[in-house]
Design a protein around this motif. Structure first.
Motif, PDB file in Angstrom:
ATOM      1  N   PHE A  43       0.859  -1.179   0.000  1.00 25.78           N
ATOM      2  CA  PHE A  43       0.000   0.000   0.000  1.00 25.78           C
ATOM      3  C   PHE A  43       0.895   1.228   0.000  1.00 25.78           C
ATOM      4  N   HIS A 100     -11.285  12.328   4.328  1.00 19.10           N
ATOM      5  CA  HIS A 100      -9.876  12.308   3.919  1.00 19.10           C
ATOM      6  C   HIS A 100      -9.861  12.172   2.402  1.00 19.10           C
ATOM      7  N   GLU A 102      -7.311  11.436   0.306  1.00 17.86           N
ATOM      8  CA  GLU A 102      -6.356  10.570  -0.391  1.00 17.86           C
ATOM      9  C   GLU A 102      -7.142   9.680  -1.370  1.00 17.86           C
ATOM     10  N   ASP A 104      -7.395   6.710  -2.163  1.00 18.10           N
ATOM     11  CA  ASP A 104      -8.018   5.436  -1.789  1.00 18.10           C
ATOM     12  C   ASP A 104      -9.404   5.652  -1.187  1.00 18.10           C
ATOM     13  N   HIS A 105      -9.726   6.910  -0.839  1.00 13.44           N
ATOM     14  CA  HIS A 105     -11.060   7.197  -0.297  1.00 13.44           C
ATOM     15  C   HIS A 105     -11.865   8.170  -1.163  1.00 13.44           C
ATOM     16  N   HIS A 169      -4.328  10.858   8.076  1.00  8.14           N
ATOM     17  CA  HIS A 169      -2.885  10.931   8.019  1.00  8.14           C
ATOM     18  C   HIS A 169      -2.368  12.024   7.104  1.00  8.14           C
ATOM     19  N   ASP A 188      -8.723   7.301   8.433  1.00 11.66           N
ATOM     20  CA  ASP A 188      -7.591   6.379   8.601  1.00 11.66           C
ATOM     21  C   ASP A 188      -7.330   6.048  10.078  1.00 11.66           C
ATOM     22  N   TYR A 214       0.175  -0.501  11.202  1.00 10.78           N
ATOM     23  CA  TYR A 214      -0.438   0.655  10.564  1.00 10.78           C
ATOM     24  C   TYR A 214      -0.171   1.910  11.398  1.00 10.78           C
ATOM     25  N   HIS A 245     -10.175   1.749   6.795  1.00 10.56           N
ATOM     26  CA  HIS A 245      -9.450   0.528   6.426  1.00 10.56           C
ATOM     27  C   HIS A 245      -9.607  -0.505   7.542  1.00 10.56           C
TER      28      HIS A 245
HETATM   29 FE1  FEO Z   1      -4.453   8.124   4.016  1.00 13.63          FE
HETATM   30 FE2  FEO Z   1      -6.384   5.497   3.598  1.00 13.63          FE
HETATM   31  O1  FEO Z   1      -5.634   7.103   3.088  1.00 13.63           O
END
Ligand code: FEO
Length: 448
Positions: A43, A100, A102, A104-105, A169, A188, A214, A245
């Motif tokens: 990741f 967030h 990023e 991935d979201h 994050h 996150d 993580y 996640h």
């Molecule tokens: Fe910081 Fe799951 O993105």
């Protein structure tokens, strides 16, 4: 623990025949509508994951409409929209909250905004620049609202309150609290890369090392910000934490909050106890060259899961660091190792793991070996010999399959898993196990 897209699993409620979970209720009129990514092994290039990750997104229904909280990575938009459509019409969506940005979201955000153009987009006060970069648009082209700690949106009997938690994050991050259900959509924060379609922390395999890993890689650089966030989170009544996640934390969610404080405050580190107290724990590790041994592992896992007093975890050796695996094995009751045969031998990561176990007392644990092979299949008996040399009991003959497993052979794998799990339960009944289950109960009770 199962893998999406590889087999249907009807053993758990809410899971469809297509191998993907249907929307999963997590609270009254609140659904998980995210996506599973079980094949991911790295990741953001730097984080390893032994069984993939999840991109969790949620839908909250109030009297006056629906809120969608976070979306998924763009490649997973299709299952996300399919699940969303099962719990809401697009014209009912009043609010889209992005905790967030990023990718991935936020990957499915542009399409969601296109499908629900009436929805108000809610982001944190630090997020606009990132949003513009993400959508490649200027201010006047995007309609959004920023919120800060204490701001609130009422969906009609359902209030979303926002907590500004920057740098967890990225600078843009926030958490969203559903007041009436005491659910924290934490982004996150409190997440981890651990894919298990059973979704809830009291049902998935052992994810403690994934949670710690993580934190160490994502949150630790921002400890001061973690402590700021905890000052906002700790006073909240909490029934459930819904991160973006990994497992949804419904069993004793406050423990994870406490663990973050402990990790961020520099206190001595103790491993987190498992969430529930299974009678026996079985870990299945595998490495697969062409997917055949992986399919065997998944089928063995599925078979073992049918024995309810056994908690099963599945890990791909290609996706993890071996040191946490050693700790997991030390605490487990049984270990099944899968390897293909390459040049008449098991593959190196399997030997590396076995050799690292020399420092661990494994006496009395149950061991098993399995694997796919092309010609002669030496790997399985070699692993069994090594397991016996490490003082594990090997109650079942190793399972070897030639090349690609057929449906009948996968049924044999499930039966193998079932019998292996039953052997563990039998140990528990006879009292001849290694006592891990009892220690789990004590840990659980001591934490109150
Ligand atoms: Fe910081 Fe799951 O993105």
């Amino acid at each position: 623990m199962t893998m999406a897209g590889t087999r249907a699993d009807t053993a758990h409620p809410g899971i469809g025949q297509d191998g993907a979970p249907a929307p999963v209720p997590i609270a009254d009129d609140v659904h998980w509508i995210g996506a599973l990514d079980p094949q991911l092994r790295r990741f953001d290039l730097i984080l390893r994951t032994a069984n993939g990750t999840t991109y969790n997104a949620y839908a909250v229904r109030g009297r006056d409409g629906v809120a969608v909280v976070d979306t998924v990575k763009a490649e997973f938009a299709e299952p996300f929209f399919a699940r969303l459509e099962q719990v809401a019409r697009y014209d009912e969506i009043r609010v889209i909250v992005l905790n967030h940005l990023e990718p991935d979201h936020s990957g499915a955000l542009p399409e969601l905004m296109r499908r629900a153009p009436q929805a108000r987009l809610i982001i944190s006060k630090r997020a606009p620049a990132m949003l513009k970069a993400l959508l490649k648009a200027d201010d006047e082209e995007i309609r959004y609202e920023t919120v800060d700690t204490g701001h609130e949106i009422d969906l009609g009997g359902r209030r979303l309150k926002f907590l500004h938690t920057p740098f967890l994050h990225w600078p843009d991050t926030q958490c969203t609290y559903l007041v009436e259900e005491q659910v924290l959509f934490s982004g996150d924060v409190f997440g981890c890369h651990h894919c298990d379609r059973r979704l809830f922390n009291d049902r998935v395999g052992d994810f403690r090392f994934a949670f710690e890993y993580y934190y160490a890689h994502i949150m630790r650089p921002f400890k001061a910000h973690v402590l700021d966030a905890l000052r906002l989170i700790e006073p909240l009544p909490l029934k459930l934490i819904a991160p973006t996640h990994g497992p949804i934390l419904r069993e004793r969610p406050r423990r994870y909050v406490a663990r973050y404080r402990e990790l961020s405050g520099g206190a001595a580190l103790e491993p987190m106890p498992v969430d529930s107290a299974p009678l026996r724990t079985l870990l299945i590790f595998y490495l697969s060259a062409y997917g055949s041994t992986a399919r065997m592992a998944e089928a063995i896992c599925a078979g073992a899961e049918t024995v309810h007093s056994v908690r099963v975890s599945l890990y791909d050796l290609d996706g993890g660091e071996s040191e946490p695996f050693v700790d997991l094995i030390e605490a487990a009751d049984a270990l099944a190792l899968g390897s293909p045969t390459v040049n008449g031998d098991a593959v190196k990561p399997v030997w590396d793991l076995l050799s690292s176990l020399a420092v661990v007392n494994l006496r009395g644990k149950v061991g098993a070996a399995f694997g796919s092979y092309g010609w002669s299949g030496e790997a399985v008996p070699m692993i069994e010999d090594r397991l016996r040399g490490l003082k594990l009991r090997v109650p079942l003959p190793g399972l070897r399959l030639k090349l690609i497993p057929t449906d009948a052979e996968l049924a044999d794998c499930r039966d193998f898993g079932r019998r292996l799990a039953r052997a563990l339960v039998g140990d528990a009944a006879s009292g001849s196990g290694n006592g891990q289950a009892a220690r789990g109960v004590i840990d659980f009770a001591e934490l109150g």
